[in-house]
Design a protein around this motif. Structure first.
Motif, PDB file in Angstrom:
ATOM      1  N   LEU A 172      -1.852  -6.031   3.602  1.00 51.17           N
ATOM      2  CA  LEU A 172      -0.488  -6.386   3.978  1.00 51.17           C
ATOM      3  C   LEU A 172       0.554  -5.946   2.963  1.00 51.17           C
ATOM      4  CD1 LEU A 172      -1.155  -9.997   5.312  1.00 51.17           C
ATOM      5  CD2 LEU A 172      -0.482  -8.020   6.693  1.00 51.17           C
ATOM      6  N   GLU A 173       0.183  -5.987   1.689  1.00 50.51           N
ATOM      7  CA  GLU A 173       1.159  -5.704   0.634  1.00 50.51           C
ATOM      8  C   GLU A 173       1.056  -4.269   0.097  1.00 50.51           C
ATOM      9  OE1 GLU A 173       3.387  -8.110   0.249  1.00 50.51           O
ATOM     10  OE2 GLU A 173       2.157  -9.213   1.706  1.00 50.51           O
ATOM     11  N   ASN A 174       0.218  -3.455   0.693  1.00 51.97           N
ATOM     12  CA  ASN A 174       0.037  -2.082   0.192  1.00 51.97           C
ATOM     13  C   ASN A 174       0.018  -1.070   1.338  1.00 51.97           C
ATOM     14  OD1 ASN A 174      -0.586  -2.446  -2.856  1.00 51.97           O
ATOM     15  ND2 ASN A 174      -1.894  -3.951  -1.844  1.00 51.97           N
ATOM     16  N   LEU A 175       0.992  -1.188   2.220  1.00 56.52           N
ATOM     17  CA  LEU A 175       1.041  -0.280   3.360  1.00 56.52           C
ATOM     18  C   LEU A 175       1.567   1.103   2.972  1.00 56.52           C
ATOM     19  CD1 LEU A 175       2.283  -2.663   6.208  1.00 56.52           C
ATOM     20  CD2 LEU A 175      -0.050  -1.950   5.676  1.00 56.52           C
ATOM     21  N   PRO A 182       0.108   8.678   9.917  1.00 54.47           N
ATOM     22  CA  PRO A 182       0.511   7.473   9.173  1.00 54.47           C
ATOM     23  C   PRO A 182       0.727   6.245  10.050  1.00 54.47           C
ATOM     24  CG  PRO A 182       1.737   9.388   8.399  1.00 54.47           C
ATOM     25  CD  PRO A 182       0.971   9.833   9.601  1.00 54.47           C
ATOM     26  N   LYS A 183       1.306   6.417  11.240  1.00 55.52           N
ATOM     27  CA  LYS A 183       1.572   5.253  12.098  1.00 55.52           C
ATOM     28  C   LYS A 183       0.272   4.582  12.532  1.00 55.52           C
ATOM     29  CE  LYS A 183       4.350   7.239  15.154  1.00 55.52           C
ATOM     30  NZ  LYS A 183       5.306   7.347  16.290  1.00 55.52           N
ATOM     31  N   GLU A 184      -0.712   5.395  12.912  1.00 57.16           N
ATOM     32  CA  GLU A 184      -1.989   4.813  13.344  1.00 57.16           C
ATOM     33  C   GLU A 184      -2.735   4.175  12.180  1.00 57.16           C
ATOM     34  OE1 GLU A 184      -2.490   4.323  16.367  1.00 57.16           O
ATOM     35  OE2 GLU A 184      -0.820   5.573  16.978  1.00 57.16           O
ATOM     36  N   ARG A 185      -2.581   4.767  10.994  1.00 60.09           N
ATOM     37  CA  ARG A 185      -3.216   4.176   9.807  1.00 60.09           C
ATOM     38  C   ARG A 185      -2.625   2.793   9.512  1.00 60.09           C
ATOM     39  NH1 ARG A 185      -6.442   5.274   5.600  1.00 60.09           N
ATOM     40  NH2 ARG A 185      -5.933   4.372   3.577  1.00 60.09           N
ATOM     41  N   LEU A 186      -1.318   2.647   9.707  1.00 55.76           N
ATOM     42  CA  LEU A 186      -0.685   1.339   9.492  1.00 55.76           C
ATOM     43  C   LEU A 186      -1.182   0.320  10.513  1.00 55.76           C
ATOM     44  CD1 LEU A 186       3.019   2.205   8.580  1.00 55.76           C
ATOM     45  CD2 LEU A 186       1.154   1.563   7.065  1.00 55.76           C
ATOM     46  N   ASN A 187      -1.354   0.738  11.762  1.00 57.14           N
ATOM     47  CA  ASN A 187      -1.923  -0.163  12.772  1.00 57.14           C
ATOM     48  C   ASN A 187      -3.324  -0.603  12.374  1.00 57.14           C
ATOM     49  OD1 ASN A 187       0.132  -0.430  14.740  1.00 57.14           O
ATOM     50  ND2 ASN A 187      -0.299   1.622  15.521  1.00 57.14           N
ATOM     51  N   LEU A 188      -4.094   0.338  11.864  1.00 58.97           N
ATOM     52  CA  LEU A 188      -5.457   0.028  11.417  1.00 58.97           C
ATOM     53  C   LEU A 188      -5.433  -0.985  10.278  1.00 58.97           C
ATOM     54  CD1 LEU A 188      -8.539   0.590  11.305  1.00 58.97           C
ATOM     55  CD2 LEU A 188      -8.030   2.528   9.812  1.00 58.97           C
ATOM     56  N   MET A 189      -4.562  -0.781   9.293  1.00 58.79           N
ATOM     57  CA  MET A 189      -4.487  -1.676   8.140  1.00 58.79           C
ATOM     58  C   MET A 189      -4.006  -3.071   8.549  1.00 58.79           C
ATOM     59  SD  MET A 189      -2.982   0.994   5.290  1.00 58.79           S
ATOM     60  CE  MET A 189      -3.078  -0.140   3.885  1.00 58.79           C
ATOM     61  N   LEU A 190      -3.044  -3.124   9.467  1.00 60.31           N
ATOM     62  CA  LEU A 190      -2.546  -4.427   9.918  1.00 60.31           C
ATOM     63  C   LEU A 190      -3.625  -5.187  10.672  1.00 60.31           C
ATOM     64  CD1 LEU A 190      -0.079  -6.311  10.038  1.00 60.31           C
ATOM     65  CD2 LEU A 190       0.533  -5.234  12.202  1.00 60.31           C
ATOM     66  N   ASN A 191      -4.365  -4.482  11.531  1.00 62.11           N
ATOM     67  CA  ASN A 191      -5.444  -5.141  12.264  1.00 62.11           C
ATOM     68  C   ASN A 191      -6.539  -5.630  11.334  1.00 62.11           C
ATOM     69  OD1 ASN A 191      -3.914  -4.255  14.429  1.00 62.11           O
ATOM     70  ND2 ASN A 191      -5.657  -3.540  15.612  1.00 62.11           N
ATOM     71  N   LEU A 192      -6.889  -4.816  10.342  1.00 62.93           N
ATOM     72  CA  LEU A 192      -7.892  -5.253   9.362  1.00 62.93           C
ATOM     73  C   LEU A 192      -7.405  -6.488   8.609  1.00 62.93           C
ATOM     74  CD1 LEU A 192      -9.269  -1.889   7.941  1.00 62.93           C
ATOM     75  CD2 LEU A 192     -10.648  -3.749   8.872  1.00 62.93           C
ATOM     76  N   ALA A 193      -6.130  -6.520   8.274  1.00 63.37           N
ATOM     77  CA  ALA A 193      -5.568  -7.690   7.584  1.00 63.37           C
ATOM     78  C   ALA A 193      -5.733  -8.945   8.444  1.00 63.37           C
ATOM     79  CB  ALA A 193      -4.087  -7.458   7.270  1.00 63.37           C
ATOM     80  N   VAL A 194      -5.445  -8.824   9.736  1.00 66.63           N
ATOM     81  CA  VAL A 194      -5.568  -9.968  10.652  1.00 66.63           C
ATOM     82  C   VAL A 194      -7.015 -10.445  10.729  1.00 66.63           C
ATOM     83  CG1 VAL A 194      -5.415 -10.674  13.079  1.00 66.63           C
ATOM     84  CG2 VAL A 194      -3.541  -9.375  12.026  1.00 66.63           C
ATOM     85  N   TYR A 195      -7.950  -9.519  10.831  1.00 65.14           N
ATOM     86  CA  TYR A 195      -9.356  -9.912  10.976  1.00 65.14           C
ATOM     87  C   TYR A 195      -9.893 -10.515   9.685  1.00 65.14           C
ATOM     88  CZ  TYR A 195      -8.770  -6.956  15.081  1.00 65.14           C
ATOM     89  OH  TYR A 195      -8.298  -6.393  16.245  1.00 65.14           O
TER      90      TYR A 195
END
Length: 308
Positions: free
Chosen positions: A176-179, A149-162
């Motif tokens: 960002l709103e569906n972590l 789960p922690k790495e998945r959140l990093n992935l989602m946050l990075n995708l949000a930034v890009y």
């Protein structure tokens, strides 16, 4: 250096004692921790390059030390990234990938997730933002991310930034709103700094979407909490950033006065809050894009190029 001698002394070690690759690796991990904390990125890269030569002089990593070799190469790639040598970082990462499937699965997944996120960051900061998105999108269902789960959140946050950098603000909002976890859980698992970064990105994404009430809610929450981190020198720029967002929201047209660009430069660059830190530079670039009316991502790339 004196600092290196002090670090080694703390562990009852001397540079001359480094007769084994594993000891050079251990020393490098310790020194990296100290230098990263002090944001001495140039010195760290020079140090790691010397140690890599030392390792080769000692015969290189043994077959059973593959995990140590991958960790060292990752540290080297990350130091290249911190110093904005993105192509060099990508070359080092390409050397790592073929060896990952020789590791036990838990270690393979750990290094795979870490390396692909660094690879995407290098691509994004070198003008290949779409490529960064394309490389990460298929990984949402990859077992390495879905199992952790922690790495998945990093992935989602990075995708949000890009996606944000592509002006795809609704897509960024989707991530960002569906972590899928509470703020408290994320704080416990990933740290307050990670949560703070997430909240700050949410703020500017809501600003871009025109959802100003939502942006204000997060700003008020961050300021009311009075996070103890704000008292640390490295986090004072967070308060500065939040203050300038408030000023922009209060009077967007006044924010575009010529004097604002100089003021931001004096505060964030002359004050050296953004000079060495790519994330800090990203926030600064966003404020400057609002002051100048220029494209945020292109402005960010220009700043990265100027400060390389």
């Amino acid at each position: 250096s004196t600092q290196l001698k002090e670090i080694l002394a703390g562990y009852n070690l001397e540079a001359g004692q480094m007769k084994e690759v594993s000891m050079v690796h251990r020393m490098s991990v310790m020194v990296r921790r100290v230098m990263n904390a002090g944001k001495r990125f140039e010195a760290l890269l020079a140090f790691l390059e010397v140690q890599f030569e030392r390792i080769n002089e000692l015969g290189g990593f043994k077959k059973e030390e593959l995990n140590l070799e991958i960790e060292f190469k990752y540290m080297l790639a990350h130091a290249c990234y911190r110093n904005r040598f993105f192509e060099k970082a990508l070359r080092v990462l390409r050397e790592v990938y073929p060896d990952l499937n020789s590791l036990p699965q838990a270690q393979e997944y750990k290094w795979f997730t870490t390396c692909v996120l660094l690879e995407a960051a290098c691509k994004s900061f070198s003008g290949k933002n779409k490529s960064a998105i394309q490389s990460l999108n298929p990984l949402l269902e990859h077992p390495a991310f879905s199992a952790f789960p922690k790495e998945r959140l990093n992935l989602m946050l990075n995708l949000a930034v890009y996606h944000f950098q592509q002006k795809e603000f609704y897509q960024a909002k989707t991530y960002l709103e569906n972590l899928g976890h509470s703020t408290q859980w994320m704080s416990n698992q990933l740290g307050r700094e990670w949560v703070l970064k997430w909240q700050m990105i949410r703020v500017i994404n809501f600003v871009e979407l025109g959802e100003i009430d939502q942006a204000h809610k997060i700003l008020e929450k961050l300021e009311q909490e009075g996070d103890p981190m704000y008292t640390q020198q490295v986090y004072r720029r967070v308060l500065l950033f939040l203050n300038y967002i408030r000023r922009y929201l209060k009077a967007p047209q006044m924010f575009q006065m010529d004097s604002m660009e100089e003021e931001l430069k004096d505060v964030f660059v002359t004050g050296q809050t953004a000079e060495k830190d790519l994330q800090a530079m990203a926030y600064y670039a966003w404020l400057q894009s609002k002051a100048s009316g220029k494209d945020y991502y292109q402005m960010l790339l220009g700043m990265v190029g100027e400060m390389a």
